[in-house]
Write an enzyme that holds these catalytic residues in place. Sequence first.
Site, PDB file in Angstrom:
ATOM      1  N   SER A 189      -8.264  -2.065  -7.321  1.00  0.00           N
ATOM      2  CA  SER A 189      -7.687  -2.406  -6.227  1.00  0.00           C
ATOM      3  C   SER A 189      -8.798  -3.171  -5.326  1.00  0.00           C
ATOM      4  CB  SER A 189      -7.458  -1.036  -5.785  1.00  0.00           C
ATOM      5  OG  SER A 189      -6.745  -1.128  -4.420  1.00  0.00           O
ATOM      6  N   ASP A 341       4.044  -3.372  -7.061  1.00  0.00           N
ATOM      7  CA  ASP A 341       2.766  -3.341  -6.342  1.00  0.00           C
ATOM      8  C   ASP A 341       2.705  -4.283  -5.269  1.00  0.00           C
ATOM      9  OD1 ASP A 341       0.386  -2.936  -5.499  1.00  0.00           O
ATOM     10  OD2 ASP A 341      -0.694  -3.730  -7.431  1.00  0.00           O
ATOM     11  N   HIS A 371       0.745   0.476  -8.012  1.00  0.00           N
ATOM     12  CA  HIS A 371      -0.519   0.261  -7.649  1.00  0.00           C
ATOM     13  C   HIS A 371      -1.221   1.713  -7.802  1.00  0.00           C
ATOM     14  CE1 HIS A 371      -3.669  -1.851  -5.409  1.00  0.00           C
ATOM     15  NE2 HIS A 371      -4.164  -0.626  -5.036  1.00  0.00           N
TER      16      HIS A 371
END
Length: 401
Positions: A189, A341, A371
């Site tokens: 991320s 995502d 995600h």
Amino acid sequence: MGFQALCVGLLCVSFLSYIYTPMPDNIEETWKVMALDAVAKTCNLVATLCDNIGLMKYEDVLAILASAHFTKPVSDENVTVIDTDFCDIPVRLYLPKRKSERRRPAVIFIHGGAFVLGSYKIAAYDDLNRLTANKLDAVVVGIDYRLAPKYPFPAALEDCVYVIKFFLQEKVLAKYRVDPSRICIMGDSSGGTLAATVTQLLQNDPNFKGRIKAQALMYPGLQSLDTFLPSHQEYQHGPVLTREMIIKLLCLYVTEDQVLPQAALRNEHMPEESRHLFKFVNWSDFLPEKYKKNHVYTEPVLGKLNASYPVLVDSRLSPLLVNDSQLQSLPLTYIVTCEHDIFRDDGLIYISRLRNVGVQVTHEHIEKGVHGALSFTSAPVFLNLGLKLRDKYINWLEENL
């Protein structure tokens, strides 16, 4: 009594309608993901309410909730785990116990959390790094960089650069018996954002060029110019991560000014002088056709925001903004994207640009993925997807590092 019951009932219905998001048909472990999505939205709601009534800041509430999953540096029969610091920046080391006649590979791990939340102490990250160290017989270094908004851009990046440059010193590598030709930088991320940026900076620094063998980027966010990419629109309500939530958090890395996130939600946050940069993130040029669908590219409205935020045009914040000549020297790259995502398209654009300049890229696209999957590999929530993704990542390291 009947009126009170009606009010409670209406409140419950309103709450459930707020946290409920229909799940895509092909998502894996639908009910688990629905539960995670509901928890994420509930946490967001509680944090927003606490902030609005002045009880506690939004990000502080989320940080407290996240800290419930922090771990201590506990060694086991295979790996010694130590909390220490490099350049006064906290790091957690995972050192294999078994003897080795040759130097070991190393993985430098940068955690996610939108630059505002998270730590290498989170249980899922601790499990990942412990398993990586044991399976690869590798030294793993987790970095606890400073977090926004107390420490805004570029604090997190600077901490990562300081730690990695310290670790790359020959005397430090020798101390931990690390092979200087087998070093990977990994992040998930926003940690993937930092990993991508650090790798770019090191590869374009004459003193460190060629010192990183590989980079691994897990569902990274790589640009802040355009908040209306197709994946931003398709998954603006989740699952797990919503567009409003991530914009609110990411803006705290730049400023606590509430004007910026509101403008970013409308895609009206970039200055007029940024126009030349959109060629680097124009999804109509770089996305594979299957992801364009019926979307029509529209350049964001520029120059509407009176406040000035120079960092928005800084490639250290948005690694997709570097030109092709700076991408050519990047090392072997592993990128994971998840279909469901909001950051899917950031990764896909980067993959296209890297391949266009000849960088060797292994792309793992998880069609049923969401995600943050790597964060859901320990109690109380296990996603099979997260466990499979963790195994794929470690297998790639075994084959390439």
